[in-house]
Design an enzyme around this catalytic site. Structure first.
Site, mmCIF file in Angstrom:
data_model
loop_
_atom_site.group_PDB
_atom_site.id
_atom_site.type_symbol
_atom_site.label_atom_id
_atom_site.label_comp_id
_atom_site.label_asym_id
_atom_site.label_seq_id
_atom_site.Cartn_x
_atom_site.Cartn_y
_atom_site.Cartn_z
ATOM 1 N N ASP A 63 1.480 -10.156 -2.806
ATOM 2 C CA ASP A 63 1.168 -9.766 -4.189
ATOM 3 C C ASP A 63 2.525 -9.357 -4.996
ATOM 4 O OD1 ASP A 63 0.101 -6.559 -2.421
ATOM 5 O OD2 ASP A 63 1.962 -7.518 -2.654
ATOM 6 N N ASN A 131 -6.516 3.714 0.728
ATOM 7 C CA ASN A 131 -7.898 3.485 0.283
ATOM 8 C C ASN A 131 -8.598 2.292 1.132
ATOM 9 O OD1 ASN A 131 -6.960 1.550 -0.921
ATOM 10 N ND2 ASN A 131 -7.397 2.175 -2.928
ATOM 11 N N GLU A 138 -8.181 -3.988 -4.022
ATOM 12 C CA GLU A 138 -8.571 -2.661 -3.767
ATOM 13 C C GLU A 138 -10.281 -2.403 -3.529
ATOM 14 O OE1 GLU A 138 -6.759 -0.259 -4.578
ATOM 15 O OE2 GLU A 138 -5.518 -0.190 -6.123
HETATM 16 C C1 GLP Z 1 0.851 -1.554 -1.640
HETATM 17 C C2 GLP Z 1 1.082 -2.918 -1.084
HETATM 18 C C3 GLP Z 1 0.146 -3.324 0.009
HETATM 19 C C4 GLP Z 1 0.605 -2.260 1.035
HETATM 20 C C5 GLP Z 1 0.163 -0.846 0.647
HETATM 21 C C6 GLP Z 1 0.626 0.100 1.692
HETATM 22 O O1 GLP Z 1 -0.390 -1.423 -2.345
HETATM 23 N N1 GLP Z 1 0.645 -3.711 -2.085
HETATM 24 O O2 GLP Z 1 0.615 -4.750 0.507
HETATM 25 O O3 GLP Z 1 0.024 -2.545 2.274
HETATM 26 O O4 GLP Z 1 0.675 -0.748 -0.635
HETATM 27 O O5 GLP Z 1 1.986 0.399 1.645
HETATM 28 P P1 GLP Z 1 2.975 1.456 2.609
HETATM 29 O O6 GLP Z 1 3.163 0.267 3.657
HETATM 30 O O7 GLP Z 1 4.022 1.761 1.602
HETATM 31 O O8 GLP Z 1 2.016 2.591 2.950
#
Ligand code: GLP
Length: 234
Positions: A63, A131, A138
């Site tokens: 992303d 979430n 999402e």
């Molecule tokens: C963002 C990214 C996801 C990632 C998520 C969790 O939304 N787009 O790819 O998995 O955050 O991030 P973290 O690993 O910092 O908890």
């Protein structure tokens, strides 16, 4: 679904690096799907330290925010260059959706075509949103979705707030690899660390398969490895 239990974040990162390095060192070409966020930082640190030769590897990130310049320090492009690509003497051929493209629909189609051209992703590495989101899919994302522009939830924007200067808003939209796109990967490695991920991990793996919990779509995939530390495993 295969489980690998890690004692803590460091152990999870080491175990993940073993899995990825084995694929990269195999020598023949391979395609990786890469996440951003805090979860993969230990993995990327470990991979950079191993001085691997990535020339046979193509990578596709999950992303990218919409509306940031590619050089913006909070863009996922900058994140990946800072935390992995620029640390590799022989980096992979990397691809990240271009959130600054003038025609975002065309960019999503281009990204899907590039993925199709590269062949199935051999190993898709995923983090897990609190979430239950994967990439920026999402809650409510169709389980057969393709790469597309999405609106970020208030919760996701709040969690990612710390990546941006106080006087700058977190982008409201992003381009994300779709859930349907992700499920085409040959193998998926889901990384989850920390107690804050325990409810989402339990819902994803033991709850119903539902768009309300995007990561529950992983129950539909035949080859998923869950690599979680004790805190996330509940
Ligand atoms: C963002 C990214 C996801 C990632 C998520 C969790 O939304 N787009 O790819 O998995 O955050 O991030 P973290 O690993 O910092 O908890």
């Amino acid at each position: 679904m295969q489980w690998i239990h890690a004692a803590d974040y460091t152990d999870m990162s080491l175990k993940a690096a073993e899995l990825v390095a084995a694929l990269v060192q195999r020598g023949d070409r391979c395609v990786l799907g890469l996440p951003t966020g805090k979860t993969p930082l230990g993995l990327y640190r470990e991979l950079a330290a191993r001085r691997l030769d990535w020339r046979g590897v193509a990578t596709f990130n999950l992303d990218e925010y919409v509306g940031l310049s590619p050089e913006h320090p909070a863009s996922f492009r900058s994140f990946m260059r800072r935390n992995l690509f620029d640390l590799c003497a022989q980096p992979p051929r990397w691809a990240i959706p271009d959130g600054s493209a003038p025609d975002l629909t065309a960019e999503c189609l281009r990204y899907e075509a590039a993925l199709a051209e590269a062949g199935p992703i051999d190993l898709l590495i995923l983090g897990l949103g609190r979430n239950g989101h994967i990439g920026f899919n999402e809650p409510g994302s169709p389980l057969d979705s393709a790469t597309r522009v999405v609106t970020l939830s208030a919760e996701t924007r709040a969690v990612n707030r710390s990546d941006f200067p106080a006087d700058e808003a977190v982008p409201a939209r992003a381009i994300t690899m779709g859930i349907g796109t992700m499920l085409k990967a040959r193998r998926i490695l889901l990384l989850a660390g920390g107690a804050e991920k325990a409810p989402a991990l339990a819902a994803a793996l033991s709850g119903p398969v539902t768009p309300a919990v995007p990561a529950s779509a992983l129950q539909l995939h035949p080859d998923v490895i869950v690599l979680a530390d004790a805190a996330a495993s509940g």
